[in-house]
Design an enzyme around this catalytic site. Structure first.
Site, PDB file in Angstrom:
ATOM      1  N   LYS A  68       0.768  -1.217  -0.053  1.00 26.41           N
ATOM      2  CA  LYS A  68      -0.080  -0.001   0.176  1.00 26.41           C
ATOM      3  C   LYS A  68       0.774   1.443   0.141  1.00 26.41           C
ATOM      4  O   LYS A  68       0.338   2.322  -0.299  1.00 26.41           O
ATOM      5  CB  LYS A  68      -1.035   0.000   1.344  1.00 26.41           C
ATOM      6  CG  LYS A  68      -1.932   0.942   1.132  1.00 26.41           C
ATOM      7  CD  LYS A  68      -3.235   0.558   2.296  1.00 26.41           C
ATOM      8  CE  LYS A  68      -2.687   1.017   3.643  1.00 26.41           C
ATOM      9  NZ  LYS A  68      -3.887   0.870   4.496  1.00 26.41           N
ATOM     10  N   ASP A  69       1.951   1.329   0.599  1.00 27.56           N
ATOM     11  CA  ASP A  69       2.993   2.301   0.527  1.00 27.56           C
ATOM     12  C   ASP A  69       3.907   2.289  -0.428  1.00 27.56           C
ATOM     13  O   ASP A  69       4.951   3.424  -0.767  1.00 27.56           O
ATOM     14  CB  ASP A  69       3.630   2.309   1.885  1.00 27.56           C
ATOM     15  CG  ASP A  69       2.825   2.392   3.030  1.00 27.56           C
ATOM     16  OD1 ASP A  69       3.386   1.939   4.009  1.00 27.56           O
ATOM     17  OD2 ASP A  69       1.835   2.873   2.810  1.00 27.56           O
ATOM     18  N   THR A 114      -8.071  10.379   9.972  1.00 29.19           N
ATOM     19  CA  THR A 114      -7.674   9.657   8.598  1.00 29.19           C
ATOM     20  C   THR A 114      -7.326  10.722   7.638  1.00 29.19           C
ATOM     21  O   THR A 114      -7.954  11.855   7.509  1.00 29.19           O
ATOM     22  CB  THR A 114      -8.708   8.712   7.929  1.00 29.19           C
ATOM     23  OG1 THR A 114      -8.202   8.024   6.945  1.00 29.19           O
ATOM     24  CG2 THR A 114      -9.978   9.546   7.464  1.00 29.19           C
ATOM     25  N   ARG A 118      -8.916   7.620   0.080  1.00 27.80           N
ATOM     26  CA  ARG A 118      -9.920   6.866  -0.312  1.00 27.80           C
ATOM     27  C   ARG A 118     -10.813   6.632   1.018  1.00 27.80           C
ATOM     28  O   ARG A 118     -11.983   6.232   0.675  1.00 27.80           O
ATOM     29  CB  ARG A 118      -8.970   5.324  -0.580  1.00 27.80           C
ATOM     30  CG  ARG A 118      -9.798   4.179  -0.680  1.00 27.80           C
ATOM     31  CD  ARG A 118      -8.792   2.983  -0.550  1.00 27.80           C
ATOM     32  NE  ARG A 118      -8.096   2.752   0.655  1.00 27.80           N
ATOM     33  CZ  ARG A 118      -8.682   2.459   1.810  1.00 27.80           C
ATOM     34  NH1 ARG A 118      -9.966   1.879   1.683  1.00 27.80           N
ATOM     35  NH2 ARG A 118      -7.903   2.233   2.736  1.00 27.80           N
ATOM     36  N   ARG A 119     -10.234   6.498   2.024  1.00 26.49           N
ATOM     37  CA  ARG A 119     -11.100   6.607   3.225  1.00 26.49           C
ATOM     38  C   ARG A 119     -12.049   7.816   3.301  1.00 26.49           C
ATOM     39  O   ARG A 119     -13.342   7.595   3.626  1.00 26.49           O
ATOM     40  CB  ARG A 119     -10.322   6.234   4.866  1.00 26.49           C
ATOM     41  CG  ARG A 119      -9.581   4.829   4.755  1.00 26.49           C
ATOM     42  CD  ARG A 119      -8.619   4.902   5.735  1.00 26.49           C
ATOM     43  NE  ARG A 119      -7.957   3.573   5.834  1.00 26.49           N
ATOM     44  CZ  ARG A 119      -7.067   3.282   6.459  1.00 26.49           C
ATOM     45  NH1 ARG A 119      -6.258   4.306   7.093  1.00 26.49           N
ATOM     46  NH2 ARG A 119      -6.368   2.201   6.627  1.00 26.49           N
ATOM     47  N   ARG A 136      -1.377  12.252  11.091  1.00 29.17           N
ATOM     48  CA  ARG A 136      -0.167  11.774  10.434  1.00 29.17           C
ATOM     49  C   ARG A 136       0.429  11.017  11.655  1.00 29.17           C
ATOM     50  O   ARG A 136      -0.232  10.823  12.852  1.00 29.17           O
ATOM     51  CB  ARG A 136       0.582  12.872  10.206  1.00 29.17           C
ATOM     52  CG  ARG A 136       0.281  13.744   9.083  1.00 29.17           C
ATOM     53  CD  ARG A 136       0.131  13.037   7.882  1.00 29.17           C
ATOM     54  NE  ARG A 136       1.401  12.152   7.295  1.00 29.17           N
ATOM     55  CZ  ARG A 136       1.232  11.264   6.696  1.00 29.17           C
ATOM     56  NH1 ARG A 136      -0.018  10.501   6.071  1.00 29.17           N
ATOM     57  NH2 ARG A 136       2.282  10.209   6.280  1.00 29.17           N
ATOM     58  N   GLY A 137       1.371  10.106  11.334  1.00 26.96           N
ATOM     59  CA  GLY A 137       2.201   9.188  12.395  1.00 26.96           C
ATOM     60  C   GLY A 137       1.738   7.921  12.185  1.00 26.96           C
ATOM     61  O   GLY A 137       0.668   7.670  11.568  1.00 26.96           O
ATOM     62  N   ASN A 138       2.479   6.987  12.797  1.00 26.68           N
ATOM     63  CA  ASN A 138       2.293   5.432  12.682  1.00 26.68           C
ATOM     64  C   ASN A 138       0.888   5.182  13.605  1.00 26.68           C
ATOM     65  O   ASN A 138       0.437   6.189  14.141  1.00 26.68           O
ATOM     66  CB  ASN A 138       3.522   4.918  13.109  1.00 26.68           C
ATOM     67  CG  ASN A 138       3.830   4.968  14.561  1.00 26.68           C
ATOM     68  OD1 ASN A 138       3.169   5.240  15.415  1.00 26.68           O
ATOM     69  ND2 ASN A 138       5.138   4.959  15.069  1.00 26.68           N
ATOM     70  N   ARG A 142      -1.240   7.259  16.483  1.00 24.20           N
ATOM     71  CA  ARG A 142      -2.322   7.630  16.223  1.00 24.20           C
ATOM     72  C   ARG A 142      -3.366   7.266  17.221  1.00 24.20           C
ATOM     73  O   ARG A 142      -4.253   7.720  17.686  1.00 24.20           O
ATOM     74  CB  ARG A 142      -3.012   7.124  14.868  1.00 24.20           C
ATOM     75  CG  ARG A 142      -2.261   7.449  13.690  1.00 24.20           C
ATOM     76  CD  ARG A 142      -2.862   7.142  12.319  1.00 24.20           C
ATOM     77  NE  ARG A 142      -1.678   7.550  11.228  1.00 24.20           N
ATOM     78  CZ  ARG A 142      -2.232   7.551   9.911  1.00 24.20           C
ATOM     79  NH1 ARG A 142      -3.434   7.384   9.687  1.00 24.20           N
ATOM     80  NH2 ARG A 142      -1.585   7.971   8.928  1.00 24.20           N
ATOM     81  N   CYS A 229      -0.483   8.992  -4.017  1.00 25.81           N
ATOM     82  CA  CYS A 229      -1.060   9.215  -2.509  1.00 25.81           C
ATOM     83  C   CYS A 229      -2.324   9.922  -2.351  1.00 25.81           C
ATOM     84  O   CYS A 229      -3.231   9.761  -1.619  1.00 25.81           O
ATOM     85  CB  CYS A 229      -0.077   9.694  -1.498  1.00 25.81           C
ATOM     86  SG  CYS A 229       0.223  11.424  -1.816  1.00 25.81           S
TER      87      CYS A 229
END
Ligand code: PBG
Length: 294
Positions: A68-69, A114, A118-119, A136-138, A142, A229
């Site tokens: 996805k990345d 989010t 897409r979301r 943002r962030g992992n 979050r 993205c």
């Protein structure tokens, strides 16, 4: 999450090729560190370019990426190859709400964290009473922001929560008809130098053929659309019982008011991805994608 993913590869190698010694090279990427819009950082390459460079300069021999990345609008960096896809994890998105409320039960105006277009687009489509708020962030950071009250709820990937051992935080998964998944969702890819035959053979030994066919169909669709993205593109392929690949794809305007769908079947992933992209372009996908500047 990245270290958990590398650990999965280390375990697989230990099972299949116990003679191989594995050393982990942790790398932080600009995408991990950046707190602004990914688009301002050059897109999804922000999650992979430092890792690509470690491969190319020899500091690493094998890279593990979330598909996805990996940018869909350009090939893998010259000198490297996406050698194998690991068996796919759960492809769905999910809601995390501290009080256990579902998306339908959330009060109007609830702040849902989010930044994935897409979301955002599918939230606007199905739950226009909710407010998408950039985050943002992992995944861990979050969840911490949610716990600190900065958001009312989060949208994350089921597989991401699973990988960091936080699956208990999930309120409910979102079915793939409501939120069509991201291209490559739930899938890890192993990348190496294209002239490193030994590592390439190791990677290929861990690969899953079904996942490869599904992912190639999804990524060819994304490539033909030149998705990036900030493209509200969703795509989900599955190998059907008759052996054909079924690819369902969707392009949605950010306000959720225009939804383009296509669902086709074929045995060749490139033919399938190309045909589904063409079907979406015929419906006007280009105008939607060119109009998104988020
Ligand atoms: N940069 C977001 C991202 N990229 C890959 C994953 C993990 C899930 C997956 O592999 O699809 C995530 C987290 C998320 O979407 O919640």
């Amino acid at each position: 999450m990245a270290l958990a993913q590398v650990e999965r590869v280390r375990r697989l190698l230990a099972e299949r090729r116990p003679e191989v010694t594995v050393e982990v090279l942790p790398l932080s990427t600009s995408g991990d560190r950046w707190q602004g819009s990914l688009a301002d950082l050059g897109g999804k390459g922000a999650f992979t370019k430092e890792v690509d460079q470690a491969l190319l300069d020899g500091r690493a021999d094998l890279a593990v990426h979330c598909v996805k990345d990996v940018p869909g609008d350009r090939p893998a960096p010259a000198g490297t190859v996406l050698a194998a896809y690991l068996t796919r994890d759960d492809v769905r998105d999910c809601l995390i709400h501290p009080g256990g409320a579902s998306l339908s039960e959330l009060p109007a105006g609830s702040r849902v964290g989010t930044s994935a277009v897409r979301r955002i687009a599918q939230l606007s489509l199905h739950f226009p009473h909710l407010t998408a708020v950039p985050i943002r962030g992992n995944a861990n950071s979050r969840l911490a922001k949610l716990d600190a009250g900065e958001y009312d709820a989060l949208l994350l990937a089921v597989s991401g929560l699973d990988r960091i051992g936080e699956q208990h935080r999930m309120t409910h998964p979102i079915d793939v008809d409501t939120f069509v998944p991201a291209v490559g969702s739930g899938t890890l890819v192993l990348q190496c130098r294209d002239d490193d035959a030994v590592t390439r053979e190791l990677a290929e030994a861990l690969g899953d053929r079904r996942t490869q066919l599904e992912t190639e169909a999804e990524r060819w669709m994304l490539h033909i659309l030149q998705g990036s993205c900030h493209s509200p593109i969703a795509g989900y392929a599955r190998i059907e019982p008759d052996g054909r690949i079924g690819l369902r794809a969707r392009v949605i305007s950010l306000d959720g008011k225009t939804v383009l769908d296509a669902h086709e079947w074929a045995t060749d992933p490139i033919v399938l991805g190309t045909s589904v992209a063409a079907a979406l372009l015929r419906q006007g996908a280009r105008e939607i994608l060119d109009g998104v500047t988020r």
